[in-house]
Design a protein around this motif. Structure first.
Motif, PDB file in Angstrom:
ATOM      1  N   ILE A   1       0.883  -1.316  -0.198  1.00 40.74           N
ATOM      2  CA  ILE A   1       0.599  -0.100  -0.272  1.00 40.74           C
ATOM      3  C   ILE A   1       1.429   1.251   0.025  1.00 40.74           C
ATOM      4  N   ASN A   2       2.034   1.242   0.956  1.00 49.97           N
ATOM      5  CA  ASN A   2       2.834   2.165   0.341  1.00 49.97           C
ATOM      6  C   ASN A   2       3.478   2.619  -0.595  1.00 49.97           C
ATOM      7  N   ALA A   3       4.171   1.461  -1.014  1.00 52.33           N
ATOM      8  CA  ALA A   3       4.691   1.525  -2.748  1.00 52.33           C
ATOM      9  C   ALA A   3       3.975   2.605  -2.678  1.00 52.33           C
ATOM     10  N   MET A   4       2.562   1.794  -2.965  1.00 52.43           N
ATOM     11  CA  MET A   4       1.928   2.453  -4.995  1.00 52.43           C
ATOM     12  C   MET A   4       1.104   3.638  -4.333  1.00 52.43           C
ATOM     13  N   ARG A   5       1.318   4.071  -2.836  1.00 53.65           N
ATOM     14  CA  ARG A   5       1.073   5.729  -2.812  1.00 53.65           C
ATOM     15  C   ARG A   5       2.593   6.380  -2.906  1.00 53.65           C
ATOM     16  N   LYS A   6       2.786   5.805  -2.421  1.00 53.54           N
ATOM     17  CA  LYS A   6       4.159   6.238  -2.566  1.00 53.54           C
ATOM     18  C   LYS A   6       4.792   6.757  -4.381  1.00 53.54           C
TER      19      LYS A   6
ATOM     20  N   ALA B   1       6.019  -1.789 -13.722  1.00 56.86           N
ATOM     21  CA  ALA B   1       6.717  -1.833 -12.953  1.00 56.86           C
ATOM     22  C   ALA B   1       5.697  -2.418 -11.306  1.00 56.86           C
ATOM     23  N   GLY B   2       6.706  -3.901 -11.118  1.00 57.54           N
ATOM     24  CA  GLY B   2       5.837  -3.643 -10.108  1.00 57.54           C
ATOM     25  C   GLY B   2       7.526  -3.528  -9.009  1.00 57.54           C
ATOM     26  N   ALA B   3       7.041  -3.206  -6.904  1.00 54.05           N
ATOM     27  CA  ALA B   3       7.412  -2.819  -6.503  1.00 54.05           C
ATOM     28  C   ALA B   3       6.669  -4.132  -5.011  1.00 54.05           C
ATOM     29  N   ARG B   4       7.904  -4.051  -4.428  1.00 48.34           N
ATOM     30  CA  ARG B   4       7.783  -4.893  -2.926  1.00 48.34           C
ATOM     31  C   ARG B   4       7.400  -3.173  -1.792  1.00 48.34           C
ATOM     32  N   ASN B   5       8.083  -2.404  -2.445  1.00 48.40           N
ATOM     33  CA  ASN B   5       8.098  -1.367  -1.453  1.00 48.40           C
ATOM     34  C   ASN B   5       8.456   0.260  -2.050  1.00 48.40           C
ATOM     35  N   ALA B   6       8.234   1.343  -1.635  1.00 40.38           N
ATOM     36  CA  ALA B   6       7.879   2.378  -1.150  1.00 40.38           C
ATOM     37  C   ALA B   6       9.347   2.938  -2.029  1.00 40.38           C
ATOM     38  N   LYS B   7      10.517   2.146  -1.388  1.00 38.74           N
ATOM     39  CA  LYS B   7      11.944   2.500  -2.168  1.00 38.74           C
ATOM     40  C   LYS B   7      11.961   2.228  -3.527  1.00 38.74           C
ATOM     41  N   GLN B   8      11.455   0.673  -3.905  1.00 40.75           N
ATOM     42  CA  GLN B   8      11.279   1.038  -4.914  1.00 40.75           C
ATOM     43  C   GLN B   8      10.544   1.430  -5.891  1.00 40.75           C
ATOM     44  N   SER B   9       9.278   1.635  -5.602  1.00 37.86           N
ATOM     45  CA  SER B   9       8.639   1.857  -6.283  1.00 37.86           C
ATOM     46  C   SER B   9       8.562   3.593  -7.108  1.00 37.86           C
ATOM     47  N   VAL B  10       9.486   4.140  -5.940  1.00 37.77           N
ATOM     48  CA  VAL B  10      10.301   5.257  -6.583  1.00 37.77           C
ATOM     49  C   VAL B  10      10.975   5.774  -7.285  1.00 37.77           C
ATOM     50  N   GLN B  11      11.640   4.436  -6.885  1.00 34.63           N
ATOM     51  CA  GLN B  11      13.380   4.301  -7.770  1.00 34.63           C
ATOM     52  C   GLN B  11      12.257   3.921  -9.571  1.00 34.63           C
ATOM     53  N   ASN B  12      11.279   3.334  -9.260  1.00 39.41           N
ATOM     54  CA  ASN B  12      10.788   3.090 -11.333  1.00 39.41           C
ATOM     55  C   ASN B  12      10.508   4.070 -11.671  1.00 39.41           C
ATOM     56  N   ALA B  13       9.335   4.708 -10.363  1.00 35.83           N
ATOM     57  CA  ALA B  13       8.648   5.485 -11.517  1.00 35.83           C
ATOM     58  C   ALA B  13       9.955   7.012 -11.694  1.00 35.83           C
ATOM     59  N   ALA B  14      11.568   7.445 -11.186  1.00 30.40           N
ATOM     60  CA  ALA B  14      11.817   8.257 -11.215  1.00 30.40           C
ATOM     61  C   ALA B  14      12.705   8.046 -12.990  1.00 30.40           C
TER      62      ALA B  14
ATOM     63  N   LEU C   1      20.513   0.517 -13.121  1.00 32.03           N
ATOM     64  CA  LEU C   1      20.188  -0.576 -13.805  1.00 32.03           C
ATOM     65  C   LEU C   1      18.968  -0.564 -14.467  1.00 32.03           C
ATOM     66  N   ALA C   2      18.000  -1.004 -13.337  1.00 29.49           N
ATOM     67  CA  ALA C   2      17.219  -1.040 -13.254  1.00 29.49           C
ATOM     68  C   ALA C   2      16.076   0.557 -14.596  1.00 29.49           C
ATOM     69  N   GLN C   3      16.499   1.339 -13.772  1.00 26.39           N
ATOM     70  CA  GLN C   3      15.527   2.796 -13.816  1.00 26.39           C
ATOM     71  C   GLN C   3      16.315   3.481 -16.123  1.00 26.39           C
ATOM     72  N   LEU C   4      17.328   2.730 -15.862  1.00 23.71           N
ATOM     73  CA  LEU C   4      17.833   2.144 -17.318  1.00 23.71           C
ATOM     74  C   LEU C   4      16.945   1.711 -17.954  1.00 23.71           C
ATOM     75  N   VAL C   5      16.837   0.299 -18.358  1.00 29.08           N
ATOM     76  CA  VAL C   5      15.842  -0.730 -18.584  1.00 29.08           C
ATOM     77  C   VAL C   5      14.798  -0.098 -18.823  1.00 29.08           C
TER      78      VAL C   5
END
Length: 327
Positions: free
Chosen positions: A37-42, A293-306, A274-278
């Protein structure tokens, strides 16, 4: 964040869309609900306004988690992409595979998209999501036991009723898309696509470009393989579907990591992972509208968005493509 129009609709989606399969836990060795839930909100805070889910993801769990995540957010600023046509609670249609739910109970998965089943599925999804409409309603997999006409006349009726805004497909070939298009205007096709899995570029991409259909690329990171975090001898938790996936053999991991080492300096130069570049490479490919792009936590979701905000020159894209040819 970059936003793109879905097909010929007036629906605008974020180029990086939150993929909520893992949020349901099923086939990913479980998941922490609060973290999801936090990952989606972030992600939303970073401009990721679109979330892709499905009933089968955790047998309703993913949709429930999405419903919790969007509570209190402006509904007209969020795009919910969900699906129908995979049943675990009804033995009809094409048998797909045996599995276990999050509690370890054995379940059989069927591809079924009959009229009454779709009507039931949409009501269940709306309830779990806590909303009165779904922005994009997609058939999850083809069902050869039900005429495509029956399936998409039903979806067209749901659109007229206001329960669904637009229709899409997943995992359809060109012939199936053409048949479905006779009964409803299709916005998109959601298909697997990544640097190491590009089969859709042969037929589906040219067709979608020519006919103004969006392509929603799922598994753009090849389920974690393209993050550079996988090592030979990789161990997966119980219930993780990657354990027997051919992309995760030692040979495949070793080969992929050798390629990633070639493009890693480019990522580092940009201050990116690397994930962001891909992900950025993925949404720059011809015909690709969004990357899920899936994410298990807020850190991953913020990185994906960037990833959407990275800049790639034509020369840099050419370099990546040349290295891929050697892969």
């Amino acid at each position: 964040m970059e936003y793109r129009k879905l097909g010929e609709t007036d629906l605008t989606v974020s180029a990086i869309t939150f993929g909520a399969w893992a949020a349901g836990g099923w086939m990913w060795g479980g998941n922490d609900t609060n973290e999801a839930i936090n990952a989606m909100r972030k992600a939303y805070d970073q401009g990721v306004t679109s979330i892709d889910t499905a009933p089968i993801y955790g047998q309703g769990k993913s949709e429930e988690v999405v419903g919790e995540a969007i509570k209190g957010l402006p509904r007209d600023k969020i795009q919910i992409l969900s699906k129908f046509g995979l049943r675990w609670d009804l033995a009809k249609g094409n048998f797909k595979f045996k599995s276990e739910d999050n509690d370890g109970n054995k379940i059989d998965i069927y591809q079924y998209a009959g009229r009454e089943s779709i009507k039931q599925e949409v009501e269940d999804s709306l309830k779990r999501l806590g909303t009165d409409y779904i922005d994009l309603y997609q058939i999850h997999w083809p069902d050869t036991t039900t005429p495509i006409q029956e399936t998409f006349e039903t979806v067209a009726k749901l659109i007229k009723e206001g329960k669904v805004r637009y229709a899409g497909v997943c995992n359809y070939d060109v012939a199936q898309m053409k048949e479905a298009e006779k009964y409803v205007k299709l916005a998109s096709n959601q298909v697997p696509f990544s640097m190491v899995d590009r089969d859709i570029e042969q037929e589906i991409v040219p067709y979608c470009i020519a006919n103004n259909k969006s392509i929603l690329a799922y598994s753009p990171l090849q389920r974690g393989l393209l993050t550079g975090k996988m090592k030979t001898g990789q161990q997966f938790g119980e219930g993780d579907h990657r354990a027997n996936n051919p992309f995760f053999t030692d040979d495949s991991i070793s080969k992929t990591n050798a390629f990633l080492e070639k493009i890693k300096p480019m990522a580092e130069e940009k201050g990116a992972s690397l994930a962001q570049l891909v992900l950025k490479w993925t949404i720059e490919r011809p015909g690709i509208t969004i990357a899920l792009a899936g994410a298990r936590n807020a850190k991953q979701s913020v990185q994906n968005a960037a990833a959407a905000d990275l800049s790639l020159t034509s020369e840099e894209i050419d370099f990546i493509n040349k290295e891929l040819k050697k892969y």
